[in-house]
Structures are given as C-alpha cells and as structure tokens.
Enzyme design. Sequence first.
Site, PDB file in Angstrom:
ATOM      1  CG  HIS A   1      -6.641  -1.452   1.842  1.00 42.39           C
ATOM      2  ND1 HIS A   1      -5.866  -1.751   0.738  1.00 42.39           N
ATOM      3  CD2 HIS A   1      -5.792  -1.227   2.866  1.00 42.39           C
ATOM      4  CE1 HIS A   1      -4.585  -1.700   1.093  1.00 42.39           C
ATOM      5  NE2 HIS A   1      -4.512  -1.386   2.369  1.00 42.39           N
TER       6      HIS A   1
ATOM      7  CG  ASP B   1      -4.755  -4.586  -1.807  1.00 44.74           C
ATOM      8  OD1 ASP B   1      -5.749  -5.333  -1.869  1.00 44.74           O
ATOM      9  OD2 ASP B   1      -4.863  -3.347  -1.714  1.00 44.74           O
TER      10      ASP B   1
ATOM     11  CG  HIS C   1      -9.712   3.584  -0.199  1.00 41.38           C
ATOM     12  ND1 HIS C   1     -10.295   2.783   0.748  1.00 41.38           N
ATOM     13  CD2 HIS C   1      -8.548   2.955  -0.561  1.00 41.38           C
ATOM     14  CE1 HIS C   1      -9.529   1.717   0.964  1.00 41.38           C
ATOM     15  NE2 HIS C   1      -8.462   1.795   0.179  1.00 41.38           N
TER      16      HIS C   1
HETATM   17 ZN   LIG Z   1      -6.301  -2.030  -1.269  1.00 40.41          ZN
END
Ligand SMILES: [Zn+2]
Length: 298
Positions: A163, A241, A114
């Site tokens: 993500h 995740d 990120h």
């Molecule tokens: Zn993640």
Amino acid sequence: MKIITDERCAGYSRPGHPERPGRIIASIELLRNQTELPIEWTEPGQASDAQILRAHSPEHLARLNEHMDFDDDTPFYENIAGFARASAAAALTALTAARKGESVFSLMRPPGHHATRDRAMGFCYLNNIAIAALEAAATGDSRDEALAKAGAKRVAVFDFDVHHGNGTEAILLDRPGIAFFSVHLYPFYPHTGAANAGKNCFNYPVAPYDPRETYRATLAQALDDLKKFQPGLVAVSAGFDAYERDPLVQGVLVADDFYWLGQSLRALGVPMFSLLEGGYSRDLPELIFAYLKGVEGK
Ligand SMILES: [Zn+2]
C-alpha cells in the site's frame, strides 16, 4: 541482528481484524526457534511528546485517547495511545541502533505508514517511520564528521509495503534532507501515490495483475533512484503484503523477493533500520525471516 519487540504489543485486538496479535506472536516464535541468525532481543524504550509532535499535531495525540473508532479499518482500542507510543519508541530505538552500525528490525504493532499528521487510518495510529526519520534529520549524525560532510544528514525512507505510504508522504513532503521512495499497487487503498509529490516524494505505482517480474523491476528502479539521493541513513517501511498469498491483496511476490530486498538494501552499504508495516498472511514469520537473512547477508 537486533530485534526490538514487546509481547505487550499483542495486547489489543478485534475479532476478525487482519492486523492481529498473532502476526507478532508467531514471528517471535519462529525467530526464537531458528538457529541460522543470532538474535539480540531488545525492548522498545520511550518516545517523548516532542519527538512524536515533529510528525503529528497535539490534537491528534489527544484524539488517540477518545473512545471512538477512527474509521472502519482503524478501531479505538483501550490504551491504543500506549501501544502506538511503544511502536513509535521502537522506531527511535531502531534508529539509535542503526547509527551504531547494528542490523536492526522493529517487530511491533500497530504499523504506522498510513497515519497522517492529523489522522489515524488504515490500521495506523502514529507514523513510526516518519517520527524516526524526522528525529534522524533533526539530530544529524555527530559520530563522524567526515561521514556527516559526505551527506550523512540525508535520510531516505524506502517503503515496500504493497500500500502507498500516504501518511509518511504527507508528513515528509518537502522536508529538507529527507526523501521518500514508495513502491505499491495503484489504483488500490489508500488511492494515493499515482505520481511523485513535491520535491522529495517519489512514487512507483505498479498496476494490479502486473507480473512478478514487473514488480521486482520496479523495486529495483526505486532502489537505484534512492542510491542516487546518496543517503547517509536508510529507514525502511517493511510491509510484507505484496506477497502472493496475502489475504488482503492480489500480490505477486514470493519469499525469495523479500530476501532479495534485504540483500539489496544491505548492498547500499549505508546504516539502515527497518520497521514492520503490513503483512497479513500466515506465512508472515517466514517472510520476515527471509528479509532479515538478506539484511544480514546470510
Ligand atoms: Zn500494507
């Protein structure tokens, strides 16, 4: 299997934060106590400023030393710059090992995908995978001229963290010789990755509550497209995740899916390395182990 880790990377924490030292400590313990997979343990080494600055601005590197939280998810910790540099260094060490044809996994924190050129966010401070991919593209592959001509300079980054790897995309956007493939839930944090970006960033959003079969099929599609890019090297942002019992996300994958991912990446027959990104469940060590067995073809 070479595992790059350093127990010192468990040296920072904030009570209640899911990105916690136990993720690494428990994974090291499981890997030390198993006998199926012979493991060679290696330390992270060093990352130079020049290597980090291919992906980040000098202002960002300086900001990591300022005693101020980056956002609600991403606290300032004492010496976070040092921990982040060690994680980036491990990525570079993983790249070197992959180029020698070794199976390698970087078991470090903090994660990186990120982090953008100018910003720490989403538990990430330096973008480890982007730093390694840019190093790979900049230094080419001098090992084998024939291999280099066959496209060994083409670097693919595959991100299966649940993500979107927004930071990796922002840093690698339209960089020649590099392509980014990300499979993730959308709409979901960080609310990017709904469509492809630039010439080289390919996004595969999966809708929340889509069944496991859809998630698996989407991963397979992304791997097919990655194969068509004909990379000479594959760098993997390995996040765990998307797991059905992950506490942060309504995931759907099971341990066998991570085994399958390892196997499928191995089947590409291209030098590759993987770095730990997310994964917050108590079962993280088993998920990593399943993935590594797949990568090793066990
Ligand atoms: Zn993640």
